[in-house]
Design a protein around this motif. Structure first.
Motif, PDB file in Angstrom:
ATOM      1  N   THR A  74     -74.371  22.278-117.691  1.00 15.67           N
ATOM      2  CA  THR A  74     -74.799  20.617-117.553  1.00 15.67           C
ATOM      3  C   THR A  74     -73.943  19.938-118.215  1.00 15.67           C
ATOM      4  OG1 THR A  74     -77.269  21.468-117.356  1.00 15.67           O
ATOM      5  CG2 THR A  74     -76.753  19.168-117.636  1.00 15.67           C
ATOM      6  N   TRP A  76     -73.030  16.437-119.631  1.00 11.90           N
ATOM      7  CA  TRP A  76     -73.436  14.961-119.912  1.00 11.90           C
ATOM      8  C   TRP A  76     -72.215  14.179-120.257  1.00 11.90           C
ATOM      9  CZ3 TRP A  76     -78.906  14.384-120.010  1.00 11.90           C
ATOM     10  CH2 TRP A  76     -79.692  15.803-119.866  1.00 11.90           C
ATOM     11  N   ASP A  78     -71.185  11.237-122.265  1.00 11.47           N
ATOM     12  CA  ASP A  78     -71.748  10.507-123.046  1.00 11.47           C
ATOM     13  C   ASP A  78     -70.972   8.994-123.239  1.00 11.47           C
ATOM     14  OD1 ASP A  78     -73.638  12.338-123.903  1.00 11.47           O
ATOM     15  OD2 ASP A  78     -72.433  13.323-125.423  1.00 11.47           O
ATOM     16  N   VAL A  96     -74.539  14.668-115.496  1.00 15.64           N
ATOM     17  CA  VAL A  96     -75.366  13.563-115.800  1.00 15.64           C
ATOM     18  C   VAL A  96     -74.890  12.395-116.376  1.00 15.64           C
ATOM     19  CG1 VAL A  96     -77.758  12.979-116.945  1.00 15.64           C
ATOM     20  CG2 VAL A  96     -77.445  15.329-116.264  1.00 15.64           C
ATOM     21  N   PRO A  98     -75.202   8.660-118.460  1.00 13.46           N
ATOM     22  CA  PRO A  98     -75.878   7.199-118.665  1.00 13.46           C
ATOM     23  C   PRO A  98     -75.447   6.066-117.743  1.00 13.46           C
ATOM     24  CG  PRO A  98     -75.038   8.401-120.582  1.00 13.46           C
ATOM     25  CD  PRO A  98     -74.523   8.871-119.398  1.00 13.46           C
ATOM     26  N   GLU A  99     -76.397   4.934-117.760  1.00 10.99           N
ATOM     27  CA  GLU A  99     -75.861   3.926-116.790  1.00 10.99           C
ATOM     28  C   GLU A  99     -74.754   3.226-116.959  1.00 10.99           C
ATOM     29  OE1 GLU A  99     -79.474   1.746-116.413  1.00 10.99           O
ATOM     30  OE2 GLU A  99     -80.384   3.109-115.229  1.00 10.99           O
ATOM     31  N   ARG A 171     -76.799  12.447-111.627  1.00  4.71           N
ATOM     32  CA  ARG A 171     -78.040  12.132-111.928  1.00  4.71           C
ATOM     33  C   ARG A 171     -77.899  10.783-113.050  1.00  4.71           C
ATOM     34  NH1 ARG A 171     -81.895  14.033-116.183  1.00  4.71           N
ATOM     35  NH2 ARG A 171     -80.564  15.961-116.190  1.00  4.71           N
ATOM     36  N   LEU A 172     -78.332   9.812-112.830  1.00  6.07           N
ATOM     37  CA  LEU A 172     -78.339   8.785-113.864  1.00  6.07           C
ATOM     38  C   LEU A 172     -79.539   8.847-114.884  1.00  6.07           C
ATOM     39  CD1 LEU A 172     -78.138   5.537-111.740  1.00  6.07           C
ATOM     40  CD2 LEU A 172     -76.307   6.772-112.924  1.00  6.07           C
ATOM     41  N   ILE A 173     -79.134   8.488-116.417  1.00  5.70           N
ATOM     42  CA  ILE A 173     -80.076   8.430-117.422  1.00  5.70           C
ATOM     43  C   ILE A 173     -80.038   7.134-117.972  1.00  5.70           C
ATOM     44  CG2 ILE A 173     -80.308  10.693-117.622  1.00  5.70           C
ATOM     45  CD1 ILE A 173     -78.443  10.725-120.352  1.00  5.70           C
ATOM     46  N   GLU A 174     -80.807   6.665-118.827  1.00  6.73           N
ATOM     47  CA  GLU A 174     -80.853   5.663-119.584  1.00  6.73           C
ATOM     48  C   GLU A 174     -79.474   5.290-120.503  1.00  6.73           C
ATOM     49  OE1 GLU A 174     -83.155   3.186-119.836  1.00  6.73           O
ATOM     50  OE2 GLU A 174     -84.178   4.273-118.204  1.00  6.73           O
TER      51      GLU A 174
END
Length: 341
Positions: A74, A76, A78, A96, A98-99, A171-174
């Motif tokens: 996965t 990320w 950052d 993944v 962040p926006e 995928r998006l996260i905060e």
């Protein structure tokens, strides 16, 4: 020499952090591949990226190693996954973002000094590298190779929403607070919002990324375990690794800013590499950095090496196109480097 990555076990999985330039300043991906290969088969991997890119060859090796890994990977992002770092990201089973994170793809670039044949060979090598990168981006995004090639040629930056829409992320996260002290000036199309964020970070000199302390901790643990990588990519013991020169504390008695020390070390390394490339002796950069040689020492050694490799042309050994008034090579290089003394 400090590593640009950290790998450590966490619970039932492993965390891999790349928070710097990939393969920076002579530290190859060899150590990374060795540590990744030492993980138990099937270990889930969380790869955290905040990198402006770096060596495309190291990135390809890392990408392929991650694709071969039996466990779930996965990724990320950052902060930034630009250039070669974005290709590493494509190895993830899930990506993944962040926006407020960014991903960038562009054509590979290289530097060569030599004959027309050398130039053509470099161009052919870059074409082959791009073909490999196009395949990886297309496989992940589902876009055609022609579409990906055009996006790379244009140096395309994707924010998180665009990356998901175009298939380069899943995928998006905060949003997170980005700590990216990278030289964004090397890229021609960097988004203004990213440029402003990097400039603001440089002005304040504060650590703003929530994930950064954890990455620092991972790096510290690797150092405690004696894991370091030398300029040839072989594992070496931590005590033997060269350290940057100590800074004199400011008059106020406050401790020196680690970010400033690191920036100065990186600037010095870049200057050494540029001098070696300009002199056609790129292979000598690793030795200079290991010895912590000053720029004046580097210039002196490069001048001597060049003089030995290409002696001055004597009148009794005429060459086509060279007049008797032509200046010797040593003088030209000296004027180029502005050698003092």
């Amino acid at each position: 020499m400090a590593s640009w990555y950290a790998i450590r076990a966490r619970g039932t999985g492993a965390e891999v952090a790349i928070y710097d330039e990939i393969g920076a300043y002579g530290v190859s991906a060899k150590g990374f591949l060795a540590e990744l290969g030492a993980l138990p088969e099937g270990t889930p991997v969380d790869l955290r990226l905040n990198s402006p890119g770096g060596s495309v060859f190291d990135a390809v090796a890392i990408h392929n190693a991650l694709k071969r890994h039996e466990g779930t990977v996965t990724v990320w992002i950052d902060g930034i996954a630009a250039s070669a770092a974005s290709y590493v990201a494509m190895a993830g089973d899930e990506i993944v973002m962040p926006e407020n994170a960014f991903l960038m793809i562009h054509d590979p670039a290289g530097l060569v000094m030599g004959t027309a044949e050398d130039m053509r060979a470099m161009a052919e090598a870059l074409d082959k590298v791009k073909g490999s990168l196009v395949s990886g981006y297309a496989a992940k995004s589902g876009r055609t190779p022609e579409e990906v090639s055009a996006l790379m040629a244009a140096e395309t930056w994707f924010d998180a929403s665009d990356a998901v829409a175009q298939g380069f992320a899943d995928r998006l996260i905060e949003p997170v607070r980005i700590a990216a002290r990278f030289d964004i000036g090397r890229f021609r199309n960097a988004p203004p919002v990213l440029v402003e964020a990097v400039e603001a970070e440089a002005d304040t000199g504060e650590q703003t990324d929530a994930a950064a302390p954890e990455v620092s901790e991972a790096t510290d643990e690797a150092a405690e375990d004696g894991q370091a990588v030398d300029a040839e990519g072989d594992e070496a013991s931590a005590p033997d690794a060269p350290q940057p020169p100590a800074e004199t504390p400011p008059p106020s008695g406050a401790p020196p800013d680690p970010a400033v020390i690191r920036a100065e070390a990186i600037g010095h390394a870049r200057a050494v590499i540029d001098l070696c490339r300009l002199a056609g002796q790129a292979q000598m950069a690793g030795r200079f950095l290991e010895e912590d040689a000053s720029l004046d020492e580097v210039r002196t050694v490069l001048l001597a090496a060049r003089a030995e490799a290409e002696p001055e042309i004597a009148p009794h050994h005429p060459q086509p196109g060279r007049s008797s008034a032509a200046r010797p090579w040593g003088e030209i290089v000296a004027r180029t480097f502005k050698l003092k003394g």
